[in-house]
Write a protein that holds these residues in place. Structure first.
Motif, mmCIF file in Angstrom:
data_model
loop_
_atom_site.group_PDB
_atom_site.id
_atom_site.type_symbol
_atom_site.label_atom_id
_atom_site.label_comp_id
_atom_site.label_asym_id
_atom_site.label_seq_id
_atom_site.Cartn_x
_atom_site.Cartn_y
_atom_site.Cartn_z
ATOM 1 N N ALA A 1 -5.935 1.569 6.003
ATOM 2 C CA ALA A 1 -6.761 2.235 4.954
ATOM 3 C C ALA A 1 -6.884 3.738 5.120
ATOM 4 N N ALA B 1 -8.382 5.169 1.858
ATOM 5 C CA ALA B 1 -9.240 4.229 1.175
ATOM 6 C C ALA B 1 -10.497 3.451 2.104
ATOM 7 N N ARG B 2 -11.394 3.143 1.634
ATOM 8 C CA ARG B 2 -12.696 2.333 2.254
ATOM 9 C C ARG B 2 -12.317 1.124 2.782
ATOM 10 N N VAL B 3 -12.885 0.771 3.998
ATOM 11 C CA VAL B 3 -12.806 -0.542 4.752
ATOM 12 C C VAL B 3 -13.962 -1.343 4.190
ATOM 13 N N VAL C 1 -9.720 -1.632 1.346
ATOM 14 C CA VAL C 1 -8.803 -2.509 2.141
ATOM 15 C C VAL C 1 -9.625 -3.520 2.822
ATOM 16 N N ILE D 1 0.793 -1.417 -0.128
ATOM 17 C CA ILE D 1 -0.172 0.095 0.075
ATOM 18 C C ILE D 1 0.703 1.282 -0.185
#
Length: 343
Positions: free
Chosen positions: A45, A50-52, A33, A18
């Motif tokens: 994330a 980023a979205r989880v 992620v 990442i």
């Protein structure tokens, strides 16, 4: 275009990739992620926005994911790779492709049914500058046909959790892949010889091990795996041909002269040794995805071969016998790695 990447697995290597995709590689952005540990996923994330997501299937299916990176626990790899193929999305899978030959074959069949390559396996040695130079020399014919290859894979220490079978499955697997690539040849048998063990190991571990491979063209390979060598992380490879030899260079290091000694530094871990190779690996993968091209790195077939050969090597260690790898015939779907022709 920015390639939007969904990451399945946020352990150490997942976080490192990442970081690489965010800070080192241009043209990529991590958008989703997932990890079995939700807190760890959130930690990975958050810094990249980023979205989880709840599970691997959600990452693969997400509209804001163009390509999938699998860095989860090995036994889960096949499920995520198969989902990505079904969705028609490029997928980079850290080794192993799968932990069994049967699961590897399922991936191979799925990719062939899809009709084009989507899978790349994370064998970074092929992206190391030294190994690439070795391959250029071998492919050019300058040393004649390869006859013998001598290799060593040495680590300073191994943790108590490291087992004798991991010498093949987790350590020698990198040599297995890069040697098949260097030689454009297949490993057909494997044997393990165990010399006197080092007193620096944990009691359950057989270390060092000498692995002996034979290829379809008759090349003989010896590989020393020594994971408690104490002095550093040391990777060696020398191919001997009919008319010469080619040797993997050591990492560049300054020479220091002081107190009556001349010394150069020896690296102590694989991260420093292959950092540039990891960067090149992902740079080329992202470029291929961005261009809509098939990946050119290690394929699903290469992942299958590595799993079969290392599993056979574990059997050779446990049985004391020479074990045939019994690989299935290579489909034309995955071509050889060079145009060099053997006599």
């Amino acid at each position: 275009m920015t390639v939007r990447v969904g990451v399945i697995g946020a352990g150490w290597i997942g976080k490192e990739h990442i970081r690489r995709l965010t800070d080192t590689i241009t043209g990529a952005r991590v958008t989703a992620v997932i990890d079995i540990d939700a807190a760890r996923a959130a930690e990975a994330a958050a810094p990249v926005g980023a979205r989880v997501l709840p599970d691997g299937a959600s990452v693969v299916a997400a509209d804001d994911v163009d390509a999938v990176l699998v860095t989860s626990w090995g036994p889960t790899h096949a499920e995520h790779v198969l989902n990505a193929i079904a969705a028609g999305k490029p997928v980079f899978c850290e080794k192993p492709l799968a932990t069994t030959a049967e699961d590897c074959l399922k991936i191979i069949e799925a990719e062939q049914a899809h009709g084009r390559r989507l899978v790349q396996v994370g064998f970074m040695r092929r992206y190391d500058a030294g190994y690439r130079q070795m391959k250029q020399v071998i492919d050019s014919g300058r040393i004649g046909e390869p006859l013998i290859v001598h290799c060593a894979h040495r680590n300073p220490t191994a943790p108590e959790s490291y087992t004798s079978s991991m010498a093949a499955l987790d350590t020698a697997v990198h040599e297995v892949d890069v040697l098949r690539w260097l030689l454009d040849d297949e490993i057909v048998s494997t044997q393990v010889v165990t010399p006197r063990t080092t007193g620096k190991r944990f009691e359950h571990l057989r270390d060092p091990q000498i692995m002996l491979f034979e290829t379809a063209k008759g090349v003989r390979i010896d590989l020393e795996v020594f994971v408690n060598c104490q002095y550093g992380y040391d990777i060696q490879c020398e191919a001997v041909g009919e008319e010469g030899l080619v040797r993997l260079p050591d990492p560049a290091a300054v020479g220091v002269r002081t107190a009556g000694q001349h010394s150069t530094e020896v690296l102590t871990d694989w991260v420093g040794r292959f950092a540039d190779a990891f960067d090149t690996e992902f740079r080329e993968w992202i470029a291929a995805v961005d261009a809509g091209n098939e990946p050119t790195g290690p394929s699903a077939w290469d992942g299958y071969a590595a799993t079969v050969i290392t599993s056979a090597t574990v059997e050779a260690l446990e049985s004391g016998r020479v074990i045939a790898t019994d690989l299935k015939p290579r489909p034309t779907f995955w071509p050889l790695h060079s145009s060099r022709k053997s006599r």
